[in-house]
Motif scaffolding. Structure first.
Motif, PDB file in Angstrom:
ATOM      1  N   LEU A   6      25.086  78.591  25.453  1.00  0.00           N
ATOM      2  CA  LEU A   6      25.762  79.597  24.909  1.00  0.00           C
ATOM      3  C   LEU A   6      27.456  79.187  24.806  1.00  0.00           C
ATOM      4  O   LEU A   6      28.112  79.918  24.162  1.00  0.00           O
ATOM      5  CB  LEU A   6      25.762  80.913  25.914  1.00  0.00           C
ATOM      6  N   ARG A   7      27.711  78.077  25.074  1.00  0.00           N
ATOM      7  CA  ARG A   7      28.978  77.518  24.687  1.00  0.00           C
ATOM      8  C   ARG A   7      29.193  77.393  23.134  1.00  0.00           C
ATOM      9  O   ARG A   7      27.956  77.152  22.617  1.00  0.00           O
ATOM     10  CB  ARG A   7      29.425  76.412  25.277  1.00  0.00           C
ATOM     11  N   PRO A   8      30.284  77.610  22.328  1.00  0.00           N
ATOM     12  CA  PRO A   8      30.416  77.091  21.023  1.00  0.00           C
ATOM     13  C   PRO A   8      29.674  75.964  20.600  1.00  0.00           C
ATOM     14  O   PRO A   8      29.566  74.919  21.303  1.00  0.00           O
ATOM     15  CB  PRO A   8      31.640  77.129  20.702  1.00  0.00           C
ATOM     16  N   TRP A   9      28.879  75.861  19.643  1.00  0.00           N
ATOM     17  CA  TRP A   9      28.337  74.757  18.744  1.00  0.00           C
ATOM     18  C   TRP A   9      29.288  74.258  17.595  1.00  0.00           C
ATOM     19  O   TRP A   9      29.917  75.189  17.200  1.00  0.00           O
ATOM     20  CB  TRP A   9      27.351  74.975  17.972  1.00  0.00           C
ATOM     21  N   ARG A  10      29.569  72.883  17.491  1.00  0.00           N
ATOM     22  CA  ARG A  10      30.254  72.432  16.320  1.00  0.00           C
ATOM     23  C   ARG A  10      29.362  71.506  15.533  1.00  0.00           C
ATOM     24  O   ARG A  10      28.649  70.826  15.962  1.00  0.00           O
ATOM     25  CB  ARG A  10      31.455  71.574  16.615  1.00  0.00           C
ATOM     26  N   ILE A  11      29.312  71.909  14.221  1.00  0.00           N
ATOM     27  CA  ILE A  11      28.416  71.145  13.045  1.00  0.00           C
ATOM     28  C   ILE A  11      29.477  70.835  11.957  1.00  0.00           C
ATOM     29  O   ILE A  11      29.979  71.593  11.374  1.00  0.00           O
ATOM     30  CB  ILE A  11      27.476  71.876  12.452  1.00  0.00           C
ATOM     31  N   THR A  12      29.635  69.227  12.018  1.00  0.00           N
ATOM     32  CA  THR A  12      30.614  68.911  10.835  1.00  0.00           C
ATOM     33  C   THR A  12      30.034  67.801  10.095  1.00  0.00           C
ATOM     34  O   THR A  12      29.236  67.179  10.287  1.00  0.00           O
ATOM     35  CB  THR A  12      31.973  68.388  11.871  1.00  0.00           C
ATOM     36  N   GLY A  13      30.967  67.562   8.904  1.00  0.00           N
ATOM     37  CA  GLY A  13      30.759  66.665   7.983  1.00  0.00           C
ATOM     38  C   GLY A  13      31.795  66.629   6.986  1.00  0.00           C
ATOM     39  O   GLY A  13      32.671  67.567   6.892  1.00  0.00           O
ATOM     40  N   PRO A  14      31.666  65.757   5.939  1.00  0.00           N
ATOM     41  CA  PRO A  14      32.662  65.703   5.071  1.00  0.00           C
ATOM     42  C   PRO A  14      32.724  66.820   4.200  1.00  0.00           C
ATOM     43  O   PRO A  14      34.106  67.384   3.625  1.00  0.00           O
ATOM     44  CB  PRO A  14      32.304  64.586   4.093  1.00  0.00           C
ATOM     45  N   ARG A  15      31.746  67.803   4.112  1.00  0.00           N
ATOM     46  CA  ARG A  15      31.840  69.062   3.370  1.00  0.00           C
ATOM     47  C   ARG A  15      31.672  70.323   4.300  1.00  0.00           C
ATOM     48  O   ARG A  15      31.381  71.306   3.531  1.00  0.00           O
ATOM     49  CB  ARG A  15      30.969  69.041   2.119  1.00  0.00           C
ATOM     50  N   LEU A  16      31.957  69.880   5.460  1.00  0.00           N
ATOM     51  CA  LEU A  16      31.516  71.042   6.267  1.00  0.00           C
ATOM     52  C   LEU A  16      32.384  71.035   7.807  1.00  0.00           C
ATOM     53  O   LEU A  16      32.488  70.085   8.377  1.00  0.00           O
ATOM     54  CB  LEU A  16      30.047  70.726   6.790  1.00  0.00           C
ATOM     55  N   GLU A  17      32.915  72.249   8.023  1.00  0.00           N
ATOM     56  CA  GLU A  17      33.517  72.485   9.263  1.00  0.00           C
ATOM     57  C   GLU A  17      33.425  73.553  10.013  1.00  0.00           C
ATOM     58  O   GLU A  17      33.633  74.743   9.419  1.00  0.00           O
ATOM     59  CB  GLU A  17      35.153  72.417   9.005  1.00  0.00           C
ATOM     60  N   VAL A  18      32.229  73.806  10.800  1.00  0.00           N
ATOM     61  CA  VAL A  18      31.791  74.924  11.171  1.00  0.00           C
ATOM     62  C   VAL A  18      31.670  75.110  12.635  1.00  0.00           C
ATOM     63  O   VAL A  18      31.659  74.171  13.533  1.00  0.00           O
ATOM     64  CB  VAL A  18      30.152  74.976  10.658  1.00  0.00           C
ATOM     65  N   GLU A  19      31.915  76.250  13.390  1.00  0.00           N
ATOM     66  CA  GLU A  19      31.497  76.618  14.522  1.00  0.00           C
ATOM     67  C   GLU A  19      30.662  77.798  14.641  1.00  0.00           C
ATOM     68  O   GLU A  19      30.796  78.469  13.803  1.00  0.00           O
ATOM     69  CB  GLU A  19      33.003  76.837  15.425  1.00  0.00           C
ATOM     70  N   PHE A  20      29.808  77.362  15.622  1.00  0.00           N
ATOM     71  CA  PHE A  20      28.564  78.670  15.674  1.00  0.00           C
ATOM     72  C   PHE A  20      29.068  79.168  17.131  1.00  0.00           C
ATOM     73  O   PHE A  20      28.964  78.518  18.317  1.00  0.00           O
ATOM     74  CB  PHE A  20      27.361  78.057  15.624  1.00  0.00           C
ATOM     75  N   HIS A  21      29.092  80.590  17.443  1.00  0.00           N
ATOM     76  CA  HIS A  21      29.397  81.019  18.456  1.00  0.00           C
ATOM     77  C   HIS A  21      27.862  82.084  18.917  1.00  0.00           C
ATOM     78  O   HIS A  21      27.971  83.148  18.481  1.00  0.00           O
ATOM     79  CB  HIS A  21      30.441  82.144  18.265  1.00  0.00           C
ATOM     80  N   PRO A  22      27.257  81.682  19.974  1.00  0.00           N
ATOM     81  CA  PRO A  22      25.939  82.225  20.446  1.00  0.00           C
ATOM     82  C   PRO A  22      26.379  83.441  21.104  1.00  0.00           C
ATOM     83  O   PRO A  22      27.374  83.347  21.830  1.00  0.00           O
ATOM     84  CB  PRO A  22      25.510  81.282  21.201  1.00  0.00           C
ATOM     85  N   PHE A  23      25.541  84.492  21.016  1.00  0.00           N
ATOM     86  CA  PHE A  23      25.622  85.695  21.972  1.00  0.00           C
ATOM     87  C   PHE A  23      24.216  85.972  22.708  1.00  0.00           C
ATOM     88  O   PHE A  23      24.131  86.697  23.600  1.00  0.00           O
ATOM     89  CB  PHE A  23      25.891  86.925  21.126  1.00  0.00           C
ATOM     90  N   HIS A  24      23.358  85.108  22.318  1.00  0.00           N
ATOM     91  CA  HIS A  24      21.942  85.167  22.922  1.00  0.00           C
ATOM     92  C   HIS A  24      21.339  83.844  22.955  1.00  0.00           C
ATOM     93  O   HIS A  24      21.156  83.342  21.870  1.00  0.00           O
ATOM     94  CB  HIS A  24      20.983  86.290  22.460  1.00  0.00           C
ATOM     95  N   GLU A  25      20.492  83.602  23.971  1.00  0.00           N
ATOM     96  CA  GLU A  25      19.632  82.182  23.941  1.00  0.00           C
ATOM     97  C   GLU A  25      17.929  82.636  24.084  1.00  0.00           C
ATOM     98  O   GLU A  25      17.687  83.527  25.131  1.00  0.00           O
ATOM     99  CB  GLU A  25      19.992  81.251  25.208  1.00  0.00           C
TER     100      GLU A  25
END
Length: 327
Positions: free
Chosen positions: A259-278
């Motif tokens: 449930l900690r934030p995920w980071r997904i990155t690349g040359p065309r992408l700067e994303v954080e994902f913030h979960p509220f449920h697993e």
């Protein structure tokens, strides 16, 4: 900002007559164009997964055939109470499972163990009907004019390959019945996501998948299982139009605390994902098994469109997951 991958624009068979991967099928599409003419028995994987996001619920439906078994299920999360309803069944030898060889056409149907799922598809959209103990669904998923989806063939080798269609940000309407109450699904604020899969997989594989939807924007991201193949399943959708992202992405998340934030990155992408449920699931059937951690939450960040402009992803809702399979 175009991808290096080959875009396919005409119908093509996934396999050669002898069952091996057709080299001409390797590439990506903006609409389903592949015929999944799989041959043989034992390594074929076929499935339809639909994820539905409404303001009150998140719903997951899976209908699948792994040749030696069908693994089917209906899942509902109440976003207010965090109460989960999960009805999963395994049908030996995938008895009664029917799957069309083309995405977006025909009927997929599974039944057994008290779970029945029927998915009808044509040019106007998809009708989904599911019944399981304590759960019933009757949904329509219209296909808007000009709406694009991401089809990709992932080639591990001539005898191991996967064709996937990820269709993100579709409108959906209908009814959901639970033991507690009946709920309307309104296309004004609800979204559907399709994962259509056909292929012959290696015995052991791990993947990441993330999908987020919102008004006029959607994101589809994958990782691990495509690394080194020359294919990716990454795309940005703006107004229903696909912007293919060909880069392999960097996924960063805490396997000790999903449930900690995920980071997904690349040359065309700067994303954080913030979960509220697993949602955690584990299946063990001797030599085969699965462990999946699917987190539901909200996206923030940005992705770059084909024209180089950055598109804001703040507020998209969906999921990010890790799945490990022995199958």
């Amino acid at each position: 900002m175009t991808t290096h991958e080959r875009e396919i624009t005409e119908p093509v068979d996934l396999c050669l007559p002898d069952g091996r991967l057709n080299p001409g099928a390797v590439g990506w599409t903006r609409r389903p164009l592949h015929r999944s003419n799989l041959r043989g028995w034992g390594r074929r994987k076929r499935w339809e997964y639909w994820g539905i996001v409404t303001p009150r619920h998140i719903v997951g439906l899976v209908a699948s055939s792994l040749d030696y078994a069908a693994v089917n299920g209906v899942y509902v999360l109440d976003r207010d109470t965090r109460v989960e309803v999960a009805r999963d069944v395994v049908v030996p030898l995938a008895r009664g499972a029917v799957f069309p060889d083309r995405g977006g056409a025909g009927v997929a149907s599974v039944r057994g163990g008290g779970v029945t799922i029927d998915i009808g598809q044509d040019a106007s959209g998809t009708a989904i009907r599911a019944v399981a103990p304590g759960v019933e669904l009757d949904l329509e998923v219209p296909l808007p004019e000009g709406h694009e989806s991401l089809g990709v063939v992932v080639p591990w080798g001539p005898n191991r390959f996967q064709y996937t269609v990820k269709d993100v940000g579709r409108p959906v309407r209908g009814r959901l019945w639970l033991e507690s109450a009946e709920f309307a699904v309104d296309e004004a604020d609800s979204f559907a996501v399709l994962d259509h899969g056909r292929g012959k997989w290696p015995y052991s594989v791990t993947w990441n998948w993330a999908a987020g939807s919102g008004p006029g924007r959607a994101i589809q991201l994958g990782g691990r299982w495509t690394d080194g193949t020359g294919s990716t399943e990454n795309a940005l959708f703006v107004g229903g139009r696909l912007h293919k992202i060909g880069d392999e992405l960097e996924w960063s998340y805490d396997r000790a605390d999903w449930l900690r934030p995920w980071r997904i990155t690349g040359p065309r992408l700067e994303v954080e994902f913030h979960p509220f449920h697993e949602k955690a699931a584990r299946t063990e059937l001797g030599l085969v098994g699965n462990e999946t951690h699917q987190c539901f939450g909200h996206f923030s960040g940005r992705a770059r469109a084909d024209d180089g402009a950055w598109v804001d992803l703040d507020g998209l809702t969906g999921w990010a997951e890790e799945a490990r399979n022995r199958w």
